[in-house]
Design a protein around this motif. Structure first.
Motif, mmCIF file in Angstrom:
data_model
loop_
_atom_site.group_PDB
_atom_site.id
_atom_site.type_symbol
_atom_site.label_atom_id
_atom_site.label_comp_id
_atom_site.label_asym_id
_atom_site.label_seq_id
_atom_site.Cartn_x
_atom_site.Cartn_y
_atom_site.Cartn_z
ATOM 1 N N LEU A 71 0.828 -1.207 0.000
ATOM 2 C CA LEU A 71 0.000 0.000 0.000
ATOM 3 C C LEU A 71 0.860 1.253 0.000
ATOM 4 C CD1 LEU A 71 -2.576 1.690 0.298
ATOM 5 C CD2 LEU A 71 -2.521 1.174 2.751
ATOM 6 N N TRP A 72 1.856 1.308 0.870
ATOM 7 C CA TRP A 72 2.707 2.506 0.968
ATOM 8 C C TRP A 72 3.547 2.709 -0.289
ATOM 9 C CZ3 TRP A 72 1.591 6.343 3.843
ATOM 10 C CH2 TRP A 72 0.920 6.143 5.045
ATOM 11 N N PHE A 73 4.101 1.645 -0.840
ATOM 12 C CA PHE A 73 4.865 1.778 -2.085
ATOM 13 C C PHE A 73 3.947 2.224 -3.223
ATOM 14 C CE2 PHE A 73 8.046 -1.258 -0.150
ATOM 15 C CZ PHE A 73 9.063 -0.320 -0.062
ATOM 16 N N GLY A 74 2.756 1.668 -3.277
ATOM 17 C CA GLY A 74 1.797 2.068 -4.301
ATOM 18 C C GLY A 74 1.396 3.525 -4.157
ATOM 19 N N LEU A 75 1.159 3.945 -2.931
ATOM 20 C CA LEU A 75 0.822 5.349 -2.684
ATOM 21 C C LEU A 75 1.975 6.257 -3.101
ATOM 22 C CD1 LEU A 75 -1.355 7.219 -1.608
ATOM 23 C CD2 LEU A 75 -0.389 6.915 0.670
ATOM 24 N N GLY A 76 3.189 5.854 -2.784
ATOM 25 C CA GLY A 76 4.364 6.624 -3.206
ATOM 26 C C GLY A 76 4.462 6.717 -4.714
ATOM 27 N N ALA A 77 4.142 5.628 -5.415
ATOM 28 C CA ALA A 77 4.168 5.633 -6.878
ATOM 29 C C ALA A 77 3.129 6.595 -7.440
ATOM 30 C CB ALA A 77 3.934 4.215 -7.412
#
Length: 168
Positions: free
Chosen positions: A87-93
């Motif tokens: 979730l956090w990596f996706g949000l960062g992307a």
């Protein structure tokens, strides 16, 4: 969002597919030099991250239920942690991709960061999915036999470790 806990297995399929397929669309768009593939990839990423929020929220209650069933807490926590990382990596992307167009000379670097974060999100969501499958197929999480929940271990999910010297 405790009411979503029973739907966690169904909810999780959305971020898995959307984030991973979104990354494939991103690569296709770059290789084929087609802007619409990249726009579709961004839309899939946004939908994947939004559905990942629901997956993480529903997973909290589902994890508690699995631990009460006797599923090892460490296995549940490993799955939950990887889902939260995805979730956090996706949000960062999403943020990197959204900001890239406004970065002027740093646009290429921000685009590269967004691509890297999307790749890591795709990998981590895949690992989270694999661990979720292990919870079901190796630990029996939420498995029912004749309508009754299978008790796979003592409530709380942990058993006392016994060495080879212990006989009972």
């Amino acid at each position: 969002m405790e009411f979503l806990a029973p739907l966690h297995p169904q909810i999780t399929h959305a971020p898995i597919v959307l984030i991973i397929v979104g990354f494939v669309f991103e690569i296709a768009g770059r290789l084929l030099d087609r802007d619409w593939w990249r726009k579709a990839a961004f839309a899939l990423l946004i939908l994947g991250v939004a559905s990942a929020v629901l997956a993480v929220q529903s997973g909290d209650g589902a994890g508690e239920a699995a631990e009460k069933q006797g599923v090892p807490e460490r296995a549940v926590d490993a799955h939950e942690d990887m889902g939260k990382l995805a979730l956090w990596f996706g949000l960062g992307a999403v943020v990197a991709r959204a900001l890239a167009g406004r970065m002027g000379p740093a646009r290429a670097a921000m685009t590269g960061l967004g691509l890297a974060l999307h790749l890591v999100a795709a990998i981590t969501v895949g690992i989270a999915a694999h661990r979720g499958g292990q919870l079901i197929f190796e630990h029996g999480a939420n498995v029912r036999v004749h309508g009754r929940l299978l008790q796979v271990g003592p409530p709380g999910g942990e058993t006392e470790a016994k060495g080879p010297d212990h006989t009972h």
